[in-house]
Design a protein around this motif. Structure first.
Motif, mmCIF file in Angstrom:
data_model
loop_
_atom_site.group_PDB
_atom_site.id
_atom_site.type_symbol
_atom_site.label_atom_id
_atom_site.label_comp_id
_atom_site.label_asym_id
_atom_site.label_seq_id
_atom_site.Cartn_x
_atom_site.Cartn_y
_atom_site.Cartn_z
ATOM 1 N N THR A 18 0.673 -1.224 -0.051
ATOM 2 C CA THR A 18 0.083 -0.043 -0.007
ATOM 3 C C THR A 18 0.810 1.357 -0.015
ATOM 4 O O THR A 18 0.571 2.248 -0.810
ATOM 5 N N ALA A 19 1.762 1.285 0.732
ATOM 6 C CA ALA A 19 2.635 2.484 1.078
ATOM 7 C C ALA A 19 3.344 2.700 -0.566
ATOM 8 O O ALA A 19 3.528 3.825 -1.142
ATOM 9 N N VAL A 20 3.955 1.759 -1.036
ATOM 10 C CA VAL A 20 4.650 1.636 -2.313
ATOM 11 C C VAL A 20 3.689 2.242 -3.271
ATOM 12 O O VAL A 20 4.065 2.997 -4.249
ATOM 13 N N THR A 21 2.386 1.701 -3.329
ATOM 14 C CA THR A 21 1.552 2.098 -4.356
ATOM 15 C C THR A 21 1.245 3.326 -4.171
ATOM 16 O O THR A 21 0.938 4.240 -5.302
ATOM 17 N N ALA A 22 0.981 4.086 -2.967
ATOM 18 C CA ALA A 22 0.627 5.340 -2.726
ATOM 19 C C ALA A 22 1.725 6.226 -3.169
ATOM 20 O O ALA A 22 1.471 7.312 -3.804
ATOM 21 N N LEU A 23 3.040 5.965 -2.789
ATOM 22 C CA LEU A 23 4.133 6.675 -3.329
ATOM 23 C C LEU A 23 4.269 6.812 -4.831
ATOM 24 O O LEU A 23 4.418 8.002 -5.502
ATOM 25 N N VAL A 24 3.980 5.648 -5.454
ATOM 26 C CA VAL A 24 4.196 5.667 -7.138
ATOM 27 C C VAL A 24 2.929 6.499 -7.653
ATOM 28 O O VAL A 24 3.077 7.144 -8.589
ATOM 29 N N ALA A 25 1.826 6.275 -7.100
ATOM 30 C CA ALA A 25 0.606 7.073 -7.598
ATOM 31 C C ALA A 25 1.037 8.509 -7.402
ATOM 32 O O ALA A 25 0.531 9.432 -8.480
ATOM 33 N N LEU A 26 1.327 8.925 -6.256
ATOM 34 C CA LEU A 26 1.663 10.251 -6.275
ATOM 35 C C LEU A 26 3.010 10.770 -7.229
ATOM 36 O O LEU A 26 2.646 12.106 -7.724
ATOM 37 N N GLY A 27 3.764 10.072 -7.227
ATOM 38 C CA GLY A 27 4.746 10.534 -8.264
ATOM 39 C C GLY A 27 4.502 10.431 -9.746
ATOM 40 O O GLY A 27 4.719 11.283 -10.398
ATOM 41 N N LEU B 153 1.534 11.325 -10.477
ATOM 42 C CA LEU B 153 0.578 12.353 -10.891
ATOM 43 C C LEU B 153 1.324 13.658 -10.653
ATOM 44 O O LEU B 153 1.453 14.620 -11.687
ATOM 45 N N ALA B 154 2.496 13.710 -9.866
ATOM 46 C CA ALA B 154 3.171 14.787 -9.629
ATOM 47 C C ALA B 154 4.032 15.153 -10.753
ATOM 48 O O ALA B 154 4.438 16.330 -11.194
ATOM 49 N N GLY B 155 5.095 13.988 -11.108
ATOM 50 C CA GLY B 155 5.906 14.123 -12.211
ATOM 51 C C GLY B 155 5.602 14.754 -13.412
ATOM 52 O O GLY B 155 6.010 16.126 -13.924
ATOM 53 N N PRO B 156 4.677 14.326 -14.299
ATOM 54 C CA PRO B 156 4.125 14.931 -15.264
ATOM 55 C C PRO B 156 3.598 16.356 -15.235
ATOM 56 O O PRO B 156 3.514 17.065 -15.928
ATOM 57 N N ALA C 156 7.712 17.254 -27.598
ATOM 58 C CA ALA C 156 8.807 16.960 -26.634
ATOM 59 C C ALA C 156 8.271 16.971 -25.205
ATOM 60 O O ALA C 156 8.774 16.168 -24.421
ATOM 61 N N ALA C 157 7.393 17.764 -24.700
ATOM 62 C CA ALA C 157 6.880 17.782 -23.376
ATOM 63 C C ALA C 157 6.160 16.617 -22.999
ATOM 64 O O ALA C 157 6.274 15.933 -21.989
ATOM 65 N N ALA C 158 5.287 16.186 -24.007
ATOM 66 C CA ALA C 158 4.508 14.807 -23.869
ATOM 67 C C ALA C 158 5.298 13.823 -23.811
ATOM 68 O O ALA C 158 5.078 12.787 -23.199
ATOM 69 N N GLY C 159 6.487 13.691 -24.628
ATOM 70 C CA GLY C 159 7.289 12.676 -24.440
ATOM 71 C C GLY C 159 7.924 12.547 -23.334
ATOM 72 O O GLY C 159 8.147 11.349 -22.510
ATOM 73 N N THR C 160 8.366 13.658 -22.732
ATOM 74 C CA THR C 160 9.195 13.691 -21.450
ATOM 75 C C THR C 160 8.152 13.004 -20.204
ATOM 76 O O THR C 160 8.435 12.382 -19.459
ATOM 77 N N ALA C 161 6.802 13.638 -20.364
ATOM 78 C CA ALA C 161 5.771 13.035 -19.424
ATOM 79 C C ALA C 161 5.505 11.525 -19.501
ATOM 80 O O ALA C 161 5.320 10.896 -18.655
ATOM 81 N N VAL C 162 5.657 11.090 -20.914
ATOM 82 C CA VAL C 162 5.203 9.595 -20.901
ATOM 83 C C VAL C 162 6.618 9.026 -20.467
ATOM 84 O O VAL C 162 6.450 7.994 -19.562
#
Length: 103
Positions: free
Chosen positions: A53-62, A64-67, A82-88
């Protein structure tokens, strides 16, 4: 808002065996920030679920926040592809982290 250690706290009777190799009665995750403190304790049989659960929560937050941060700080001169490619690319890295963490 980063996590910070607010100082050493005195262990209570239930926690006194943590450093001597004796198993404790449960598993604990504690998150402390300047404004908020959260703590979750589960029985030893549920430790794997707590970590999942902790790993899933951290990955979900990342994920969402990264892109979102990428699109916020991208220069206007950068092409949209280029921006879309970076987000992907960020989402692919997060997916790989999830796969590695689940093994």
């Amino acid at each position: 808002m980063g996590a910070e250690v607010l100082g050493e706290r005195e262990p209570n009777e239930e926690e006194s065996g943590r450093d001597d190799g004796i198993p404790t009665w449960g598993s604990l995750i504690r998150i402390e920030t300047a404004e908020l403190t959260g703590e979750v304790v589960v029985p030893p049989s549920q430790t794997r679920h707590l970590l999942d659960t902790a790993v899933t929560a951290l990955v979900a937050l990342g994920a969402l926040a990264g892109p979102a941060l990428t699109f916020k700080v991208v220069p206007a001169a950068l092409p949209g592809w280029a921006a879309a490619g970076t987000a992907v690319g960020q989402l692919v890295v997060f997916a790989l982290v999830v796969l590695i963490a689940r093994k």
